[in-house]
Design a protein around this motif. Sequence first.
Motif, PDB file in Angstrom:
ATOM      1  N   LEU A 241       0.856  -1.184   0.000  1.00 11.17           N
ATOM      2  CA  LEU A 241       0.000   0.000   0.000  1.00 11.17           C
ATOM      3  C   LEU A 241       0.893   1.235   0.000  1.00 11.17           C
ATOM      4  CD1 LEU A 241      -2.637  -1.071   2.696  1.00 11.17           C
ATOM      5  CD2 LEU A 241      -2.835  -1.227   0.209  1.00 11.17           C
ATOM      6  N   ILE A 242       0.521   2.252  -0.768  1.00 11.59           N
ATOM      7  CA  ILE A 242       1.331   3.464  -0.868  1.00 11.59           C
ATOM      8  C   ILE A 242       0.417   4.680  -0.850  1.00 11.59           C
ATOM      9  CG2 ILE A 242       1.342   3.371  -3.407  1.00 11.59           C
ATOM     10  CD1 ILE A 242       4.142   4.601  -3.327  1.00 11.59           C
ATOM     11  N   ALA A 243       0.878   5.736  -0.193  1.00 10.08           N
ATOM     12  CA  ALA A 243       0.121   6.990  -0.134  1.00 10.08           C
ATOM     13  C   ALA A 243       1.053   8.132  -0.524  1.00 10.08           C
ATOM     14  CB  ALA A 243      -0.441   7.222   1.272  1.00 10.08           C
ATOM     15  N   CYS A 244       0.738   8.792  -1.637  1.00 10.90           N
ATOM     16  CA  CYS A 244       1.546   9.899  -2.127  1.00 10.90           C
ATOM     17  C   CYS A 244       1.310  11.159  -1.294  1.00 10.90           C
ATOM     18  CB  CYS A 244       1.209  10.195  -3.588  1.00 10.90           C
ATOM     19  SG  CYS A 244       2.236   9.303  -4.782  1.00 10.90           S
ATOM     20  N   PRO A 245       2.225  12.137  -1.373  1.00 14.28           N
ATOM     21  CA  PRO A 245       1.956  13.440  -0.771  1.00 14.28           C
ATOM     22  C   PRO A 245       0.711  14.065  -1.400  1.00 14.28           C
ATOM     23  CG  PRO A 245       4.274  13.240  -1.381  1.00 14.28           C
ATOM     24  CD  PRO A 245       3.576  12.063  -1.971  1.00 14.28           C
TER      25      PRO A 245
ATOM     26  N   VAL B 215      10.549   2.511  -1.225  1.00 15.77           N
ATOM     27  CA  VAL B 215       9.855   3.556  -1.979  1.00 15.77           C
ATOM     28  C   VAL B 215      10.868   4.282  -2.856  1.00 15.77           C
ATOM     29  CG1 VAL B 215       8.501   5.676  -1.842  1.00 15.77           C
ATOM     30  CG2 VAL B 215       8.123   3.834  -0.186  1.00 15.77           C
ATOM     31  N   THR B 216      10.541   4.455  -4.138  1.00 14.89           N
ATOM     32  CA  THR B 216      11.414   5.168  -5.074  1.00 14.89           C
ATOM     33  C   THR B 216      10.630   6.230  -5.826  1.00 14.89           C
ATOM     34  OG1 THR B 216      11.016   3.484  -6.770  1.00 14.89           O
ATOM     35  CG2 THR B 216      12.976   3.224  -5.399  1.00 14.89           C
ATOM     36  N   PHE B 217      11.320   7.329  -6.162  1.00 19.34           N
ATOM     37  CA  PHE B 217      10.767   8.353  -7.036  1.00 19.34           C
ATOM     38  C   PHE B 217      10.894   7.849  -8.471  1.00 19.34           C
ATOM     39  CE2 PHE B 217      12.119  11.848  -9.882  1.00 19.34           C
ATOM     40  CZ  PHE B 217      10.926  12.533  -9.957  1.00 19.34           C
ATOM     41  N   VAL B 218       9.800   7.915  -9.238  1.00 18.83           N
ATOM     42  CA  VAL B 218       9.798   7.375 -10.592  1.00 18.83           C
ATOM     43  C   VAL B 218      10.068   8.453 -11.624  1.00 18.83           C
ATOM     44  CG1 VAL B 218       8.467   6.116 -12.330  1.00 18.83           C
ATOM     45  CG2 VAL B 218       8.237   5.522  -9.913  1.00 18.83           C
ATOM     46  N   SER B 219       9.217   9.465 -11.687  1.00 17.47           N
ATOM     47  CA  SER B 219       9.375  10.465 -12.744  1.00 17.47           C
ATOM     48  C   SER B 219       8.489  11.663 -12.492  1.00 17.47           C
ATOM     49  CB  SER B 219       9.019   9.857 -14.113  1.00 17.47           C
ATOM     50  OG  SER B 219       7.642   9.500 -14.146  1.00 17.47           O
ATOM     51  N   ASP B 220       8.813  12.764 -13.194  1.00 19.70           N
ATOM     52  CA  ASP B 220       7.964  13.938 -13.310  1.00 19.70           C
ATOM     53  C   ASP B 220       7.568  14.093 -14.771  1.00 19.70           C
ATOM     54  OD1 ASP B 220       7.921  14.736 -10.691  1.00 19.70           O
ATOM     55  OD2 ASP B 220       9.437  16.300 -10.894  1.00 19.70           O
TER      56      ASP B 220
ATOM     57  N   GLN C 193      -0.532  27.790 -16.748  1.00 24.11           N
ATOM     58  CA  GLN C 193      -0.188  26.834 -15.712  1.00 24.11           C
ATOM     59  C   GLN C 193       0.687  25.728 -16.295  1.00 24.11           C
ATOM     60  OE1 GLN C 193      -4.016  25.411 -14.297  1.00 24.11           O
ATOM     61  NE2 GLN C 193      -3.749  26.520 -12.399  1.00 24.11           N
ATOM     62  N   VAL C 194       1.530  25.161 -15.431  1.00 23.12           N
ATOM     63  CA  VAL C 194       2.234  23.926 -15.749  1.00 23.12           C
ATOM     64  C   VAL C 194       1.793  22.894 -14.714  1.00 23.12           C
ATOM     65  CG1 VAL C 194       4.448  22.773 -15.952  1.00 23.12           C
ATOM     66  CG2 VAL C 194       4.200  25.120 -16.750  1.00 23.12           C
ATOM     67  N   VAL C 195       1.244  21.782 -15.188  1.00 24.79           N
ATOM     68  CA  VAL C 195       0.777  20.728 -14.294  1.00 24.79           C
ATOM     69  C   VAL C 195       1.799  19.587 -14.321  1.00 24.79           C
ATOM     70  CG1 VAL C 195      -1.062  19.106 -13.746  1.00 24.79           C
ATOM     71  CG2 VAL C 195      -1.623  21.364 -14.674  1.00 24.79           C
ATOM     72  N   VAL C 196       2.443  19.358 -13.181  1.00 30.12           N
ATOM     73  CA  VAL C 196       3.452  18.313 -13.052  1.00 30.12           C
ATOM     74  C   VAL C 196       2.828  17.096 -12.373  1.00 30.12           C
ATOM     75  CG1 VAL C 196       5.693  17.688 -12.074  1.00 30.12           C
ATOM     76  CG2 VAL C 196       5.294  20.026 -12.899  1.00 30.12           C
ATOM     77  N   THR C 197       2.894  15.944 -13.032  1.00 28.84           N
ATOM     78  CA  THR C 197       2.434  14.690 -12.432  1.00 28.84           C
ATOM     79  C   THR C 197       3.663  13.925 -11.959  1.00 28.84           C
ATOM     80  OG1 THR C 197       0.500  14.592 -13.882  1.00 28.84           O
ATOM     81  CG2 THR C 197       1.152  12.559 -12.788  1.00 28.84           C
ATOM     82  N   ARG C 198       3.767  13.741 -10.666  1.00 23.09           N
ATOM     83  CA  ARG C 198       4.941  13.108 -10.052  1.00 23.09           C
ATOM     84  C   ARG C 198       4.565  11.705  -9.594  1.00 23.09           C
ATOM     85  NH1 ARG C 198       8.166  16.863  -6.302  1.00 23.09           N
ATOM     86  NH2 ARG C 198       9.063  17.359  -8.338  1.00 23.09           N
ATOM     87  N   ALA C 199       5.324  10.702 -10.041  1.00 22.39           N
ATOM     88  CA  ALA C 199       5.008   9.300  -9.754  1.00 22.39           C
ATOM     89  C   ALA C 199       6.017   8.710  -8.774  1.00 22.39           C
ATOM     90  CB  ALA C 199       4.996   8.489 -11.043  1.00 22.39           C
TER      91      ALA C 199
ATOM     92  N   THR D 206       0.502   8.744  -7.730  1.00 15.90           N
ATOM     93  CA  THR D 206       0.898  10.004  -8.362  1.00 15.90           C
ATOM     94  C   THR D 206       0.449  11.189  -7.517  1.00 15.90           C
ATOM     95  OG1 THR D 206      -1.111  10.046  -9.721  1.00 15.90           O
ATOM     96  CG2 THR D 206       0.867   9.079 -10.710  1.00 15.90           C
ATOM     97  N   GLN D 207       1.241  12.244  -7.579  1.00 12.18           N
ATOM     98  CA  GLN D 207       0.944  13.518  -6.944  1.00 12.18           C
ATOM     99  C   GLN D 207       0.872  14.575  -8.039  1.00 12.18           C
ATOM    100  OE1 GLN D 207       4.228  15.212  -4.857  1.00 12.18           O
ATOM    101  NE2 GLN D 207       3.001  16.631  -3.654  1.00 12.18           N
ATOM    102  N   THR D 208      -0.111  15.452  -7.968  1.00 11.18           N
ATOM    103  CA  THR D 208      -0.247  16.526  -8.944  1.00 11.18           C
ATOM    104  C   THR D 208       0.247  17.835  -8.340  1.00 11.18           C
ATOM    105  OG1 THR D 208      -2.144  15.462 -10.011  1.00 11.18           O
ATOM    106  CG2 THR D 208      -1.839  17.816 -10.401  1.00 11.18           C
ATOM    107  N   ILE D 209       1.196  18.473  -9.037  1.00  9.82           N
ATOM    108  CA  ILE D 209       1.744  19.754  -8.608  1.00  9.82           C
ATOM    109  C   ILE D 209       1.380  20.778  -9.678  1.00  9.82           C
ATOM    110  CG2 ILE D 209       3.826  21.033  -8.008  1.00  9.82           C
ATOM    111  CD1 ILE D 209       5.095  18.268  -7.362  1.00  9.82           C
ATOM    112  N   THR D 210       0.549  21.740  -9.317  1.00 14.59           N
ATOM    113  CA  THR D 210       0.130  22.779 -10.254  1.00 14.59           C
ATOM    114  C   THR D 210       0.996  24.013 -10.031  1.00 14.59           C
ATOM    115  OG1 THR D 210      -2.140  21.938 -10.219  1.00 14.59           O
ATOM    116  CG2 THR D 210      -1.805  24.164 -11.079  1.00 14.59           C
TER     117      THR D 210
END
Length: 278
Positions: free
Chosen positions: A66-70, A97-102, A110-116, A130-134
């Motif tokens: 189970l994983i919970a993103c920021p 836990v590893t950071f995958v990509s932006d 706006q720039v919408v960054v999807t962080r996995a 995934t975390q969404t950074i606007t």
Amino acid sequence: TFATQGGSVSDNCGGAVAVTFVNDAISNQTCPNRYTITRTYQATDACGNSATGTQTITVNDTTAPLIACPTNVTVTTLPAPNPGSVSASDNCGTPTVTFVSDSAVTNGCQVVVTRAYKATDACGNSTTCTQTITVGGTTIASDCILWHQPLARNGMSDDTDPSAGTTLRYPFKSGSTIPIQIRVNGCATADVTSNPNITGKVEVFADFNCDGLADAISPIDYNGVGDAGGYMDRVGGFLKYNLDTKSLVTSGCYVLRVTVTDTSTGQSCSETVLLQRR
């Protein structure tokens, strides 16, 4: 006789039969929680005759962690914040836990960054989130100020950007009043001047060598006709301020800086004009 299927035991002479556990033998282990157990039992009758039986137990961890993103966030400018804390758990230990990509997508201003991120357990089972950074607000553009007469000085009453690609020099007479009025450009060129969250502020800095750069950190203390602190009034679809130049007594130049801010997001943009005293 000993039948492991169902755990049954029998003897041809009847009587009590003692069943004991002998051992567990582990084989075919491919990861900590994926292997085969061969479990051996022994049955002994009253005359000492014995027989053994085995049971095969297959352990196969196929449960993903189970994983919970920021939580999703909105920031005003790039770069996006560094990867945050990710919580993860697993039924058979602590996953890695590893950071995958932006991945970034531009949407208007706006720039919408999807962080996995990915959580992986010791047997290779994994889960991603995934975390969404606007980045950037939805209200004002990065180049948001549209000047109007007289500072626009394009011979027309249309809004324009006098500082595009150059530094505008605007001459003024000592003691005169310079009307400053602007519109605020939003995303997709929408006019958002009337938005109650939009504020404009006027500041003037000394520029002794007339190079268009302020020569002081603090603005000059002057008395302008507008809201206190140099804040512009919202009148007739414009942000307006009347700059009284009687406090600008030094010969040479001044840098006029207008800053527009969306108080709901903190997003802002600024433009400058070079004022030159005649």
